[in-house]
Design an enzyme around this catalytic site. Structure first.
Site, PDB file in Angstrom:
ATOM      1  N   CYS A  18      -0.231   3.502  -6.017  1.00  0.00           N
ATOM      2  CA  CYS A  18      -1.000   2.393  -5.464  1.00  0.00           C
ATOM      3  C   CYS A  18      -2.281   2.929  -4.832  1.00  0.00           C
ATOM      4  CB  CYS A  18      -0.111   1.741  -4.418  1.00  0.00           C
ATOM      5  SG  CYS A  18      -0.987   0.669  -3.331  1.00  0.00           S
ATOM      6  N   GLY A  78       0.746  -1.260   0.000  1.00  0.00           N
ATOM      7  CA  GLY A  78       0.000   0.000   0.000  1.00  0.00           C
ATOM      8  C   GLY A  78       0.770   1.302   0.000  1.00  0.00           C
ATOM      9  N   GLY A  87       2.981   2.531  -2.204  1.00  0.00           N
ATOM     10  CA  GLY A  87       3.473   2.998  -3.507  1.00  0.00           C
ATOM     11  C   GLY A  87       2.804   4.279  -3.981  1.00  0.00           C
TER      12      GLY A  87
END
Ligand code: 5GP
Length: 329
Positions: free
Chosen positions: A174, A169, A171
């Protein structure tokens, strides 16, 4: 239902306290690391920064420059099936990642690292795949992920991983945390997984969430053996994509853009990644110089003459948010 009340931290929740140092200049800092891997017994020496295995940044052009700097490139997955030969030279500085269905392709790679990477490294099917890859490739240095907790880090290592990839999570492209509510603050994940891996003589990659060289420093300071970056490398000449009106596209591997490109839409899988436009930033060499200079400088601030000792020299100070105090370009 349980609530974990411990405070967990992201890169932006801490700074590193300066310490007395006998060093005179950044030039005295050695940024190389030599890692010996648990199962493969192989050794690797270099600057332990990796490009993410994403379409736009995991390119042959990126490999040319990263490998010159003794860094690792993780080619985008689509190269694994038919374009392995596009990555020439410096093959020991490549880590090929694939999914559970790519074991056949991965086991053909003869040099460098191989890895299995899935969005959710918590399934039994994934652990079994790591075991299978280890059985097929007893001498390969194998990376596996992604996970964010000590228990699963240990399980993947015991299944045959030399290196565990950490991050769910964080990124830059993301959307997992927004779509699913799942995740774990990245610096805490790095600290806890590194502790678990190092106890077994294995290694970790801090994957995602670094927005500048200061975050990369914090990942190493928290115990990361390698740091994987995507967004920081986007927008350069070496990336796949066109420059239009001074920007380049950068997209998550679970975004609509990636699904369109690779044709892997299906009924039950929605996008957990997004597409963004990043400013065009010229040659990646200049960005790399900037990153390395930031890490060297951090080491001199805390009196670490080698990247290896940065973690030992680190005291994190909790702050509310560092975004205003760290230079971001
Ligand atoms: P960045 O350095 O850009 O912050 O993070 C790069 C990492 O983001 C990648 O190495 C990978 O782990 C993760 N990532 C890449 N694409 C996606 C995506 O579409 N969805 C999610 N959840 N993570 C992604």
């Amino acid at each position: 239902m349980l609530i974990n009340e411990d405070i967990k931290i992201d890169y932006s929740d801490v700074l590193i306290r300066p310490k007395r140092s006998t060093m005179n200049s950044r030039g005295e800092v050695y940024l190389g690391r030599t890692h010996k891997f648990l199962w493969s017994k192989k050794k690797w020496t270099g600057i332990p920064i990796m490009s993410a295995n994403m379409d736009t940044v995991g390119t042959p052009g990126m490999h040319k420059i990263l490998s010159k700097n003794n860094m690792i490139t993780c080619p985008a997955k689509h190269y694994l099936k038919k374009d392995v030969s596009k990555f020439k030279g410096g093959l020991e500085n490549i880590c090929w990642f694939g999914g559970i269905d790519d074991i056949k392709h991965l086991s053909k790679i003869k040099k460098g690292f191989i890895g299995l990477d899935v969005a959710n490294g918590y399934t039994i099917r994934f652990v079994d795949a790591v075991k299978k890859l280890r059985d097929k490739c007893p001498e390969a240095t194998i990376a596996a992920g992604n996970v964010v907790t000590a228990d699963m880090t240990q399980e993947l290592i015991l299944a045959g991983a030399d290196i565990v990839k950490v991050g769910i999570g964080p990124g830059s492209v993301c959307t997992t945390r927004i779509k699913t509510g799942i995740g774990y603050p990245q610096l805490s994940a790095v600290i806890e997984c590194a502790d678990a891996a190092h106890g077994l003589d294995a290694h970790i990659i801090a994957d995602g969430g670094c927005t500048n060289s200061g975050d990369i420093v914090k990942a190493f300071a928290g115990g990361a053996d390698f740091v994987m970056i995507g967004g920081i490398l986007a927008g350069h000449d070496e990336c796949d994509g066109e420059v239009e009106n001074g920007v380049m596209k950068f997209y998550g591997m679970a975004s609509e853009s990636a699904m369109d490109r690779h044709g892997n839409h299906n009924n039950y899988r929605g996008a957990e990644g997004k597409t963004v436009e990043v400013p065009y930033r010229g040659k990646v060499d200049d960005t790399i110089k900037d990153i390395l200079s930031g890490i060297r400088s951090a080491c001199t601030y805390v009196g670490a003459n080698r990247l290896k000792t940065l973690s030992k020299c680190t005291t994190f100070v909790r702050v509310h948010n560092t975004h205003n105090t760290i230079y971001e370009d």
